[in-house]
Design a protein around this motif. Structure first.
Motif, mmCIF file in Angstrom:
data_model
loop_
_atom_site.group_PDB
_atom_site.id
_atom_site.type_symbol
_atom_site.label_atom_id
_atom_site.label_comp_id
_atom_site.label_asym_id
_atom_site.label_seq_id
_atom_site.Cartn_x
_atom_site.Cartn_y
_atom_site.Cartn_z
ATOM 1 N N ASP A 150 4.193 4.504 -6.367
ATOM 2 C CA ASP A 150 3.083 4.274 -5.452
ATOM 3 C C ASP A 150 3.017 2.812 -5.028
ATOM 4 O OD1 ASP A 150 2.276 6.971 -5.893
ATOM 5 O OD2 ASP A 150 1.280 6.339 -7.735
ATOM 6 N N ARG A 151 3.228 1.919 -5.976
ATOM 7 C CA ARG A 151 3.155 0.490 -5.656
ATOM 8 C C ARG A 151 4.239 0.103 -4.649
ATOM 9 N NH1 ARG A 151 2.474 0.398 -11.474
ATOM 10 N NH2 ARG A 151 0.288 -0.041 -12.000
ATOM 11 N N PHE A 152 5.456 0.586 -4.873
ATOM 12 C CA PHE A 152 6.532 0.281 -3.925
ATOM 13 C C PHE A 152 6.258 0.918 -2.564
ATOM 14 C CE2 PHE A 152 9.291 -0.887 -7.569
ATOM 15 C CZ PHE A 152 9.836 -2.058 -7.042
ATOM 16 N N ALA A 153 5.713 2.139 -2.566
ATOM 17 C CA ALA A 153 5.401 2.817 -1.306
ATOM 18 C C ALA A 153 4.365 2.033 -0.514
ATOM 19 C CB ALA A 153 4.897 4.234 -1.584
ATOM 20 N N LEU A 154 3.308 1.582 -1.177
ATOM 21 C CA LEU A 154 2.273 0.816 -0.497
ATOM 22 C C LEU A 154 2.794 -0.550 -0.037
ATOM 23 C CD1 LEU A 154 -0.798 1.653 -2.765
ATOM 24 C CD2 LEU A 154 -0.287 2.553 -0.485
ATOM 25 N N ALA A 155 3.647 -1.165 -0.845
ATOM 26 C CA ALA A 155 4.240 -2.439 -0.441
ATOM 27 C C ALA A 155 5.113 -2.255 0.798
ATOM 28 C CB ALA A 155 5.063 -3.019 -1.589
ATOM 29 N N TYR A 156 5.876 -1.179 0.794
ATOM 30 C CA TYR A 156 6.717 -0.858 1.956
ATOM 31 C C TYR A 156 5.846 -0.691 3.205
ATOM 32 C CZ TYR A 156 9.205 2.324 5.117
ATOM 33 O OH TYR A 156 9.747 2.933 6.232
ATOM 34 N N GLY A 157 4.768 0.088 3.092
ATOM 35 C CA GLY A 157 3.885 0.294 4.231
ATOM 36 C C GLY A 157 3.247 -0.994 4.705
ATOM 37 N N ALA A 158 2.830 -1.836 3.771
ATOM 38 C CA ALA A 158 2.201 -3.106 4.138
ATOM 39 C C ALA A 158 3.178 -4.010 4.882
ATOM 40 C CB ALA A 158 1.674 -3.805 2.887
ATOM 41 N N ILE A 159 4.425 -4.033 4.438
ATOM 42 C CA ILE A 159 5.433 -4.874 5.092
ATOM 43 C C ILE A 159 5.721 -4.362 6.499
ATOM 44 C CG2 ILE A 159 7.867 -5.561 5.018
ATOM 45 C CD1 ILE A 159 7.561 -5.500 1.910
ATOM 46 N N VAL A 160 5.818 -3.054 6.660
ATOM 47 C CA VAL A 160 6.054 -2.482 7.988
ATOM 48 C C VAL A 160 4.912 -2.846 8.933
ATOM 49 C CG1 VAL A 160 6.149 -0.318 9.295
ATOM 50 C CG2 VAL A 160 7.523 -0.592 7.227
ATOM 51 N N VAL A 161 3.667 -2.715 8.476
ATOM 52 C CA VAL A 161 2.514 -3.056 9.319
ATOM 53 C C VAL A 161 2.507 -4.547 9.641
ATOM 54 C CG1 VAL A 161 -0.009 -3.165 9.389
ATOM 55 C CG2 VAL A 161 1.123 -1.118 8.509
ATOM 56 N N LEU A 162 2.849 -5.376 8.651
ATOM 57 C CA LEU A 162 2.906 -6.820 8.887
ATOM 58 C C LEU A 162 3.913 -7.160 9.983
ATOM 59 C CD1 LEU A 162 2.294 -9.792 8.168
ATOM 60 C CD2 LEU A 162 4.067 -9.614 6.388
ATOM 61 N N TYR A 163 5.087 -6.531 9.919
ATOM 62 C CA TYR A 163 6.112 -6.817 10.926
ATOM 63 C C TYR A 163 5.735 -6.249 12.295
ATOM 64 C CZ TYR A 163 9.691 -9.200 8.247
ATOM 65 O OH TYR A 163 10.402 -10.147 7.535
ATOM 66 N N TRP A 164 4.858 -5.260 12.318
ATOM 67 C CA TRP A 164 4.345 -4.770 13.595
ATOM 68 C C TRP A 164 3.355 -5.775 14.189
ATOM 69 C CZ3 TRP A 164 -0.689 -2.025 14.201
ATOM 70 C CH2 TRP A 164 -0.872 -1.565 15.504
ATOM 71 N N LEU A 165 2.581 -6.416 13.329
ATOM 72 C CA LEU A 165 1.566 -7.358 13.794
ATOM 73 C C LEU A 165 2.155 -8.705 14.197
ATOM 74 C CD1 LEU A 165 -1.225 -6.655 11.141
ATOM 75 C CD2 LEU A 165 -1.201 -5.929 13.543
#
Length: 446
Positions: free
Chosen positions: A69-84
């Motif tokens: 779960d931690r890696f999944a959430l980190a992955y999602g956060a990084i993807v959103v960051l790179y979108w922003l």
């Protein structure tokens, strides 16, 4: 309602995503196009979002976070960051539309995983899931075999499929009347062999889905119906003539054998290697054939002249398809190595192609992630796969083997871009981790 709806939605996604591409192409053919078709095509995203919201409301207590779960959430956060992040900071050239395509693409497996983690599937619901998966696999294989032998190739040329690819999706294919060139194995100019594409309209996507179903059938207790289903699914896999699938299936079977400390999956892995090698060698003479139009033949000859002479040995790294995949992987690795912080979402893969950009990396999930979300996104995704595999080992050997197969497939193809695969593997993996104590493994419910 909030507990039943997400489970029904999961089954609907497993069936609907297997039919999605064919349905969208047929809708294009009857006149539903452009924005209207985009809205219809978003059914899957809307259903997933509503299902996650309903599951969240009905979940009560949230599951305790594990490493997956931690890696999944980190992955999602990084993807959103790179979108922003502004593209100008990173050197990217993606359009706003391309960024949105990439955001949806990268977050789909995370959304499916979150849905699974919020669901508690009892034995009855796991039976329904397993029956649905086997039914989808048998249906894909059966329809695909009927198609390549009984549906004339000209029907596909005259259908809405070529224009759906080119005008709706922005994916222009030149040398097969607008159809993807990988529908045909260019064995010779007179009678090229057709590959099974089924309702995915893709031999690769069909092959990868059948690999997951085949692993499930092998993991289940052998019965007459599972053996019969396995034969049909394996035949469909062979007729896709997808060598990545021929590698991923034995790899998954070997993982299954190691986890279970059992010989039968290992023997089946060895047998699959032998059969697939023999099939690749014989397919040009036993496969379903068609003919090229004069325009198609001229285009193919021109491409061959520009690309130089390639080996026609299917087992050679110089063979045109193999050489193309290896070149794409090598070039993608070099691009990521030169630009490890990434270019921002929308600069790789189909998201770039659909918006008129030349992709900075393509085909491999890992190089596409490295381009779009940098090494941080790549490491988070790989960490997620590893943590998910480890967490699944005591809960479902089939799903652990499926995650391993997905990891192997990701080397060659944009595996998370196959929506059915993202939902089937990641949502069910999340559900298996959420399973209550005493709940049988998915493969053990039937």
């Amino acid at each position: 309602m909030t507990q039943r709806f997400p489970r029904v939605a999961l089954l609907a996604l497993l069936v609907g995503l297997a039919l999605h591409n064919l349905a969208m192409a047929l809708l294009w053919q009857v006149g539903t196009r452009d924005t209207a078709l985009d809205v219809v095509a978003a059914w899957k995203d809307a259903l997933l979002l509503v299902a996650v919201a309903a599951a969240l409301i009905g979940a009560g207590a949230l599951p305790r976070l594990g490493w997956a779960d931690r890696f999944a959430l980190a992955y999602g956060a990084i993807v959103v960051l790179y979108w922003l992040l502004p593209q100008s900071w990173l050197g990217g050239e993606a359009t706003a539309r391309g960024e949105l395509y990439a955001l949806r693409h990268h977050l789909l497996p995370l959304g499916a995983y979150i849905l699974g983690r919020l669901l508690v599937l009892d034995r009855t619901w796991w039976r329904r899931v397993v029956a649905t998966l086997v039914g989808v696999g048998v249906g894909l294989a059966t329809w695909g075999l009927v198609d390549v032998y009984l549906v004339p190739f000209q029907w596909w040329r005259d259908s809405g499929v070529p224009d759906w690819f080119s005008q709706q999706l922005g994916l222009a294919y030149r040398c097969l009347s607008g159809l993807p060139e990988n529908w045909i194995l260019n064995t010779d100019e007179e009678s090229p062999a057709r590959r099974l594409v089924s309702t995915f309209l893709s031999p690769l996507a069909t092959s990868y889905a059948l690999v997951i179903v085949m692993l499930l059938v092998v993991a289940m207790r052998p019965r007459r119906w599972t053996v019969a289903a396995g034969i049909v699914v394996y035949a469909g896999l062979l007729w896709t003539h997808t060598r990545a699938g021929f590698v991923a299936l034995p790899a998954g079977l070997l993982v299954l054998a190691l986890l279970r400390r059992s010989w039968p999956p290992a023997l089946l892995a060895a047998a699959s290697v032998v059969v697939s090698i023999a099939f690749v060698a014989l397919f040009p003479t036993i496969g379903p054939t068609t003919t090229y139009t004069p325009a198609e033949l001229a285009c193919l000859r021109n491409n061959a002249a520009q690309g130089g002479v390639k080996s026609d040995d299917p087992f050679s790294t110089g063979e045109s398809s193999t050489s193309s995949h290896l070149t794409a992987l090598r070039d993608g690795i070099r691009t990521v190595a030169r630009h490890p912080w990434g270019y921002g979402l929308g600069n790789a893969g189909v998201s770039a192609s659909r918006t008129g950009l030349t992709p900075k990396a393509g085909e491999s999930t890992y190089t596409e992630l490295g381009v779009d979300a940098g090494l941080l996104g790549f490491v988070a995704f790989v960490g997620w796969l590893v943590a998910l595999f480890v967490a699944l080992v005591p809960r479902s050997q089939w799903l652990a083997a499926s995650v391993a197969a997905v990891a192997v497939l990701g080397l060659q193809t944009d595996v998370i871009g196959i929506h059915w695969l993202s939902v089937a593997v990641f949502a069910l993996a999340g559900a298996a981790l959420r399973a209550a104590p005493g709940t049988p493994t998915p493969e053990g419910v039937l």
